[in-house]
Enzyme design. Structure first.
Site, PDB file in Angstrom:
ATOM      1  N   GLY A 103      10.871 -19.463   6.526  1.00  0.00           N
ATOM      2  CA  GLY A 103      10.729 -19.104   7.905  1.00  0.00           C
ATOM      3  C   GLY A 103      11.667 -18.434   8.671  1.00  0.00           C
ATOM      4  N   LEU A 104      12.952 -18.089   7.982  1.00  0.00           N
ATOM      5  CA  LEU A 104      14.133 -17.716   8.722  1.00  0.00           C
ATOM      6  C   LEU A 104      14.275 -16.252   8.585  1.00  0.00           C
ATOM      7  CD1 LEU A 104      16.585 -20.887   8.345  1.00  0.00           C
ATOM      8  CD2 LEU A 104      15.165 -20.038  10.526  1.00  0.00           C
ATOM      9  N   ASP A 163       4.672 -10.360  19.141  1.00  0.00           N
ATOM     10  CA  ASP A 163       5.197  -9.201  18.712  1.00  0.00           C
ATOM     11  C   ASP A 163       3.929  -7.990  18.214  1.00  0.00           C
ATOM     12  OD1 ASP A 163       4.885 -10.369  16.080  1.00  0.00           O
ATOM     13  OD2 ASP A 163       6.857  -9.691  15.544  1.00  0.00           O
ATOM     14  N   ASP A 184      11.199  -9.545  13.135  1.00  0.00           N
ATOM     15  CA  ASP A 184      12.256 -10.061  12.242  1.00  0.00           C
ATOM     16  C   ASP A 184      13.180  -8.833  12.115  1.00  0.00           C
ATOM     17  OD1 ASP A 184      10.735 -12.341  12.360  1.00  0.00           O
ATOM     18  OD2 ASP A 184       9.699 -11.940  10.474  1.00  0.00           O
ATOM     19  N   GLU A 215       7.430  -4.278   4.750  1.00  0.00           N
ATOM     20  CA  GLU A 215       6.477  -5.330   4.828  1.00  0.00           C
ATOM     21  C   GLU A 215       5.244  -5.230   4.996  1.00  0.00           C
ATOM     22  OE1 GLU A 215       8.660  -8.222   5.324  1.00  0.00           O
ATOM     23  OE2 GLU A 215       6.944  -9.377   4.634  1.00  0.00           O
ATOM     24  N   SER A 241      14.277 -14.505   5.552  1.00  0.00           N
ATOM     25  CA  SER A 241      14.946 -13.926   4.504  1.00  0.00           C
ATOM     26  C   SER A 241      14.367 -12.524   3.941  1.00  0.00           C
ATOM     27  CB  SER A 241      14.982 -15.140   3.195  1.00  0.00           C
ATOM     28  OG  SER A 241      13.615 -15.223   2.929  1.00  0.00           O
ATOM     29  N   SER A 242      13.019 -12.411   4.037  1.00  0.00           N
ATOM     30  CA  SER A 242      12.640 -11.099   3.789  1.00  0.00           C
ATOM     31  C   SER A 242      13.247 -10.015   4.466  1.00  0.00           C
ATOM     32  CB  SER A 242      11.113 -11.121   3.572  1.00  0.00           C
ATOM     33  OG  SER A 242      10.427 -11.473   4.927  1.00  0.00           O
ATOM     34  N   TYR A 269      -1.787 -15.360   8.316  1.00  0.00           N
ATOM     35  CA  TYR A 269      -1.086 -14.750   9.443  1.00  0.00           C
ATOM     36  C   TYR A 269      -1.942 -13.327   9.753  1.00  0.00           C
ATOM     37  CZ  TYR A 269       2.644 -11.710  11.490  1.00  0.00           C
ATOM     38  OH  TYR A 269       3.388 -11.001  12.585  1.00  0.00           O
TER      39      TYR A 269
END
Ligand code: GLA
Length: 394
Positions: free
Chosen positions: A131-132, A45, A179, A167, A134-135, A229
């Site tokens: 890693g799903l 992305d 995300d 973020e 949540s943020s 990252y």
């Protein structure tokens, strides 16, 4: 299926904030904000590439009333921990969950968007920091709550960009748009193909009668996630800069193909080159996966998942022993169509496509084999693609 009880959220809010609830002319508002799982297109992305995420039916809920003061106060339903900040003095991050709300408030303020104070209760059946996303779920739910308009005065893409800005600027992760995009645009029963350069997307229906979506949480901590990252992103930027220095007119890895990488191989930093090889091939895999899904060619999807995982493990180096173990167990289980790590990596989850009648067998295989391979327990969630962030009807 997993939904947090709305009744207990409302009851807790009334108990904790009786005055605010009494004073709220418009009544109590409940926002639901889903997590996401990415089917394929990892670390593409922020390189202007393609991604194929789906919002899922594990979600965060914020039950709140807007207030006439400038305080934002949220209480967790599970622990009753209360955190907050003042809209007139948002301040710097505190390394707490409220930072995601404060970061969004900052981004909305910078965009000149009017906000109101609020009192709220927050609950989640989405595993946190696994890693799903949540943020991103918290960020977009917060954007709805802080603007207190129904719907917010921003369209879905603007909302996603506000979350990404929070973020990037406030939390300090240089993440891409995937995300927040998935949380904003989620569709029941479908994945979403996003072109991160044009920001155009297509809804890709999933053949859920043939393949269930199963997420396995490795339970491994993701301590180094932010620094590793951001480092990956810099390595991609280095590859682009070196190709430009070699005379190529490229502005991101989206403009690069494998031939070009081959031609300039010796001039490229070897690590940057490996990262670029992953990104270039992964973009092709996303488009190939969409074509295979449309043709209901699930074995082809399974092969693409396997290639993606191997590339993330060997070229991008963001997998972990735990994620590799989960994928290997999945690949050895009859009825599992495809398995790969999903999201940023460094711990977190795998995504699996599993024949409906094999889901139980897969759960058993993970419960039996994962603990002695990793020393940890995995959590297994059969999830369903869900709608994006929005209000829960009163
Ligand atoms: C995290 C980021 C996303 C994306 C993925 C990797 O989830 O937030 O923007 O880069 O990692 O694909």
């Amino acid at each position: 299926m997993h939904a947090v009880s709305e009744r207990s959220l409302r009851a807790t809010l009334t108990e904790l904030e009786p005055d605010a609830v009494r004073a709220a002319a418009g009544g109590v508002i409940v926002v639901r904000s889903p997590g996401r799982v990415n089917l394929i297109g990892e670390h593409t992305d922020y390189n202007d590439g393609f991604v194929l995420p789906a919002a899922i039916d594990l979600e965060i809920r914020i039950c709140f009333v807007p207030t006439d003061d400038r305080r934002v106060e949220l209480t967790r339903l599970d622990s009753h921990e209360r955190q907050g900040f003042d809209l007139e003095a948002i301040g710097s991050p505190r390394e707490e969950w409220i930072d995601y709300v404060a970061g969004v408030a900052q981004a909305l303020a910078e965009g000149g968007i009017r906000m109101r104070g609020l009192r709220g209760v927050i609950a989640s059946d989405l595993p946190i920091a696994s890693g799903l996303s949540s943020s991103a779920a918290l960020e977009l739910g917060a954007a709805w709550a802080l603007t207190a308009e129904r719907p917010p005065p921003l369209d879905a893409m603007q909302l996603a960009l506000v979350g990404q800005r929070a973020e990037n600027r406030y939390i300090g992760v240089r993440s891409g748009l995937m995300d927040q995009f998935a949380v904003a645009f989620g569709e029941p029963c479908a994945a979403l193909l996003l072109d991160c350069r044009s920001r155009q997307h297509e809804v890709v229906p999933l053949p859920l009668e043939l393949a269930r979506l199963v997420v396995c949480d490795s339970g491994a901590p993701r301590d180094l996630a932010t620094s590793a990252y951001n480092e990956r992103r810099e390595q991609c930027e280095l590859a682009v800069a070196q190709l430009q220095a070699a005379g190529e007119s490229v502005s991101s890895l989206r403009d690069v193909d494998l031939d070009m990488l081959e031609r300039h191989g010796p001039r490229l930093d070897p690590v940057a080159r490996s990262r670029a090889q992953h990104v270039v091939a992964e973009n092709e895999r996303v488009l190939a996966t969409v074509a295979a899904l449309r043709q209901r060619d699930l074995p082809a999807v399974g092969r693409l998942f396997a290639e993606s995982h191997a590339s993330l493990r060997d070229l991008y180096e963001v997998s972990s022993a735990e994620l590799d173990a989960l994928v290997e167990i999945a690949q050895a289980t009859p009825g599992v169509i495809g398995a790969r790590m999903t999201g940023a990596g460094f711990g977190g989850c795998t995504v699996n496509l599993v024949a409906p009648d094999a889901v139980e067998r897969f759960r058993e295989a993970i419960a039996r084999d994962y603990p002695h391979r990793s020393g940890r327990e995995a959590k297994v969630y059969a999830v369903t693609p869900a709608a994006g962030v929005g209000l829960v009807a009163p």
